[in-house]
Design an enzyme around this catalytic site. Structure first.
Site, PDB file in Angstrom:
ATOM      1  N   GLY A  54     -20.913  29.822 -38.408  1.00 12.54           N
ATOM      2  CA  GLY A  54     -19.849  30.535 -39.050  1.00 12.54           C
ATOM      3  C   GLY A  54     -18.730  30.361 -37.965  1.00 12.54           C
ATOM      4  CD  GLN A  59     -15.390  33.186 -34.023  1.00  8.28           C
ATOM      5  OE1 GLN A  59     -15.703  32.955 -35.106  1.00  8.28           O
ATOM      6  NE2 GLN A  59     -16.421  33.434 -32.976  1.00  8.28           N
ATOM      7  CB  CYS A 102     -20.230  36.329 -31.399  1.00  7.19           C
ATOM      8  SG  CYS A 102     -18.320  36.157 -32.132  1.00  7.19           S
ATOM      9  CG  LEU A 103     -19.818  30.014 -31.947  1.00  5.71           C
ATOM     10  CD1 LEU A 103     -19.087  29.088 -33.025  1.00  5.71           C
ATOM     11  CD2 LEU A 103     -20.755  29.413 -31.205  1.00  5.71           C
ATOM     12  CG  HIS A 144     -20.754  37.615 -37.178  1.00  9.91           C
ATOM     13  ND1 HIS A 144     -21.503  38.054 -36.083  1.00  9.91           N
ATOM     14  CD2 HIS A 144     -19.746  36.720 -36.781  1.00  9.91           C
ATOM     15  CE1 HIS A 144     -20.984  37.426 -35.183  1.00  9.91           C
ATOM     16  NE2 HIS A 144     -19.792  36.653 -35.480  1.00  9.91           N
ATOM     17  CD  GLU A 145     -18.122  34.016 -38.967  1.00 12.41           C
ATOM     18  OE1 GLU A 145     -17.182  33.960 -38.540  1.00 12.41           O
ATOM     19  OE2 GLU A 145     -19.294  33.575 -38.650  1.00 12.41           O
ATOM     20  CG  HIS A 148     -14.933  37.258 -36.038  1.00  9.24           C
ATOM     21  ND1 HIS A 148     -14.837  37.352 -34.876  1.00  9.24           N
ATOM     22  CD2 HIS A 148     -16.200  36.458 -36.076  1.00  9.24           C
ATOM     23  CE1 HIS A 148     -15.732  37.239 -34.086  1.00  9.24           C
ATOM     24  NE2 HIS A 148     -16.617  36.494 -34.759  1.00  9.24           N
TER      25      HIS A 148
END
Ligand code: GNR
Ligand code: NI
Length: 180
Positions: A54, A59, A102-103, A144-145, A148
């Site tokens: 995702g 990000q 998480c990236l 999670h997204e 963000h």
């Protein structure tokens, strides 16, 4: 395997903790035009390159409510999904614990408890309105997204001790990179 990345998209740098952009609340998309389509294309290219399941626009430093997701197993065909202005409209009473990463917080993984299933409402890249029931990994990932988009990170769901420990570690690493 189908490769989504084309010469029309750009892999963009992913911002990392403690970048303050990660704490911003993203703005709703109001025009479903070529610009949004290009953003979605760049997000898929960046997400598959990372690789991640995702990505939220913030990000890559874009403060708009745009999310890309593909939770299909690596060995399967790609299943790219784009969610514009996604909203959670219902959650299950049942909870689920899933290990998250998480990236923007590389190489850190912890278990997070969230509703096991959610119903979301969103627009696709053409501006069409949809609702979707999500469960399993998709439910975890979309929550999670959407976090963000509101400046929330998965570490905010952990104990204060764990959260402050990981933030400190990333502040130190950023200082080291700066001095180097
Ligand atoms: O690649 C990712 N894996 C992942 C695993 C468990 C729960 C959430 C995620 S999302 C993450 C990519 C990312 O940082 N998205 O914002
Ligand atoms: Ni993330």
């Amino acid at each position: 395997m189908v490769d989504y990345v084309t010469d029309m998209s750009t892999i963009r740098p992913i911002i990392i903790l403690p970048d303050p952009l990660l704490r911003l609340v993203s703005k709703p998309v109001t025009a479903f035009d070529a610009r949004v389509q290009a953003l979605v294309d760049d997000m898929f290219a960046t997400m598959y390159d990372a690789p991640g399941i995702g990505l939220a626009a913030i990000q890559i430093g874009v403060t708009e409510r745009v999310v890309t997701v593909d939770v299909s197993p690596k060995e399967d065909e790609q299943h790219p999904m784009a969610f514009i202005n996604p909203q959670i409209i219902a959650v299950s009473d049942e909870l689920n614990i899933h290990q998250e990463g998480c990236l923007s917080i590389p190489d850190y993984y912890e278990e997070v408890e969230r509703p096991a299933a959610v119903r979301i409402r969103y627009h696709d890249a053409n501006g069409q309105d949809h609702e979707m029931d999500c469960e399993g990994l998709l439910a975890t990932c979309i929550q999670h997204e959407i976090d963000h988009l509101d400046g929330v990170l998965f570490i905010d769901h952990l104990s204060r001790l764990k959260r402050e420990r990981v933030i400190k570690k990333f502040i130190k690493a950023a200082k080291r990179d700066c001095d180097a």
